[in-house]
Design a protein around this motif. Structure first.
Motif, mmCIF file in Angstrom:
data_model
loop_
_atom_site.group_PDB
_atom_site.id
_atom_site.type_symbol
_atom_site.label_atom_id
_atom_site.label_comp_id
_atom_site.label_asym_id
_atom_site.label_seq_id
_atom_site.Cartn_x
_atom_site.Cartn_y
_atom_site.Cartn_z
ATOM 1 N N ALA A 17 -3.522 -1.839 0.530
ATOM 2 C CA ALA A 17 -3.460 -0.773 -0.481
ATOM 3 C C ALA A 17 -4.199 0.472 0.000
ATOM 4 O O ALA A 17 -3.725 1.596 -0.191
ATOM 5 C CB ALA A 17 -4.039 -1.263 -1.806
ATOM 6 N N GLN A 18 -5.352 0.281 0.646
ATOM 7 C CA GLN A 18 -6.109 1.424 1.171
ATOM 8 C C GLN A 18 -5.288 2.188 2.214
ATOM 9 O O GLN A 18 -5.237 3.429 2.188
ATOM 10 C CB GLN A 18 -7.423 0.944 1.788
ATOM 11 C CG GLN A 18 -8.418 0.392 0.785
ATOM 12 C CD GLN A 18 -9.597 -0.250 1.475
ATOM 13 O OE1 GLN A 18 -10.301 0.386 2.258
ATOM 14 N NE2 GLN A 18 -9.819 -1.528 1.206
ATOM 15 N N ASP A 19 -4.653 1.451 3.106
ATOM 16 C CA ASP A 19 -3.838 2.084 4.148
ATOM 17 C C ASP A 19 -2.657 2.857 3.542
ATOM 18 O O ASP A 19 -2.364 3.980 3.967
ATOM 19 C CB ASP A 19 -3.329 1.047 5.142
ATOM 20 C CG ASP A 19 -4.440 0.450 5.998
ATOM 21 O OD1 ASP A 19 -5.544 1.036 6.055
ATOM 22 O OD2 ASP A 19 -4.201 -0.627 6.590
ATOM 23 N N ARG A 20 -1.976 2.259 2.576
ATOM 24 C CA ARG A 20 -0.856 2.942 1.918
ATOM 25 C C ARG A 20 -1.337 4.169 1.147
ATOM 26 O O ARG A 20 -0.652 5.187 1.100
ATOM 27 C CB ARG A 20 -0.118 1.990 0.989
ATOM 28 C CG ARG A 20 0.683 0.961 1.744
ATOM 29 C CD ARG A 20 1.497 0.101 0.820
ATOM 30 N NE ARG A 20 2.103 -0.992 1.580
ATOM 31 C CZ ARG A 20 2.618 -2.068 1.041
ATOM 32 N NH1 ARG A 20 2.628 -2.223 -0.274
ATOM 33 N NH2 ARG A 20 3.142 -3.018 1.789
ATOM 34 N N GLY A 21 -2.506 4.051 0.557
ATOM 35 C CA GLY A 21 -3.069 5.188 -0.164
ATOM 36 C C GLY A 21 -3.283 6.380 0.750
ATOM 37 O O GLY A 21 -2.923 7.510 0.418
ATOM 38 N N LYS A 22 -3.843 6.131 1.921
ATOM 39 C CA LYS A 22 -4.077 7.206 2.893
ATOM 40 C C LYS A 22 -2.757 7.776 3.420
ATOM 41 O O LYS A 22 -2.644 8.970 3.669
ATOM 42 C CB LYS A 22 -4.915 6.694 4.062
ATOM 43 C CG LYS A 22 -6.339 6.385 3.689
ATOM 44 C CD LYS A 22 -7.072 5.767 4.873
ATOM 45 C CE LYS A 22 -8.458 5.332 4.485
ATOM 46 N NZ LYS A 22 -9.127 4.602 5.583
ATOM 47 N N ALA A 23 -1.757 6.901 3.587
ATOM 48 C CA ALA A 23 -0.482 7.321 4.170
ATOM 49 C C ALA A 23 0.405 8.070 3.190
ATOM 50 O O ALA A 23 1.094 9.018 3.586
ATOM 51 C CB ALA A 23 0.269 6.108 4.714
ATOM 52 N N LYS A 24 0.397 7.669 1.889
ATOM 53 C CA LYS A 24 1.382 8.295 1.001
ATOM 54 C C LYS A 24 0.972 8.513 -0.448
ATOM 55 O O LYS A 24 1.635 9.275 -1.139
ATOM 56 C CB LYS A 24 2.684 7.497 1.042
ATOM 57 C CG LYS A 24 2.601 6.070 0.573
ATOM 58 C CD LYS A 24 3.971 5.396 0.723
ATOM 59 C CE LYS A 24 3.938 3.943 0.304
ATOM 60 N NZ LYS A 24 5.248 3.316 0.418
ATOM 61 N N TRP A 25 -0.055 7.890 -0.969
ATOM 62 C CA TRP A 25 -0.345 7.988 -2.400
ATOM 63 C C TRP A 25 -1.381 9.032 -2.773
ATOM 64 O O TRP A 25 -1.412 9.499 -3.901
ATOM 65 C CB TRP A 25 -0.783 6.637 -2.950
ATOM 66 C CG TRP A 25 0.301 5.606 -2.946
ATOM 67 C CD1 TRP A 25 1.641 5.819 -3.104
ATOM 68 C CD2 TRP A 25 0.144 4.212 -2.766
ATOM 69 N NE1 TRP A 25 2.320 4.637 -3.052
ATOM 70 C CE2 TRP A 25 1.428 3.614 -2.838
ATOM 71 C CE3 TRP A 25 -0.953 3.383 -2.559
ATOM 72 C CZ2 TRP A 25 1.629 2.255 -2.724
ATOM 73 C CZ3 TRP A 25 -0.751 2.022 -2.437
ATOM 74 C CH2 TRP A 25 0.534 1.472 -2.524
#
Length: 113
Positions: A82-90
């Protein structure tokens, strides 16, 4: 969800996550629900509060018994995804603060007639 911590022994810790979301959901809502559910199963989890404005600005505060509980949550493999996706797109931006709660009190207004 609002956290009622009136019966929790002091001190405890708060992780304050302030953020500015990007436009569109892109799976964010589903992951946020999953993170809340997963967090509740973590050792030391005490509660969570979350608020988001229509502009995308938001604050989520999670409460924990110890700093070690927070470290364990941060290193949870699903939370790391979730942290990685947050940095990438959210998230356009975010800030994290870890605070020790040494004093806390509540007020609830009774109905006035």
């Amino acid at each position: 969800m609002s956290a009622s911590l009136s019966n929790v022994e002091l001190p405890y810790y708060a992780v304050i996550f302030t953020s500015q979301r990007t436009i569109g959901d892109q799976g964010y809502g589903q992951m946020a629900d999953q993170m809340e559910s997963l967090g509740q199963d973590q050792t030391g989890f005490l509660g969570i509060e979350s608020y988001r404005k229509s502009s995308g600005a938001g604050v989520t505060i999670s409460y924990w018994k110890t700093l070690e509980d927070i470290r364990q949550w941060k290193s949870n493999p699903v939370h790391q995804i979730a942290q990685d996706r947050g940095k990438a797109k959210w998230y356009q931006s975010y800030s994290v603060k870890v605070c020790k709660v040494e004093r806390a009190y509540d007020f609830e207004h009774e109905d006035i007639e």
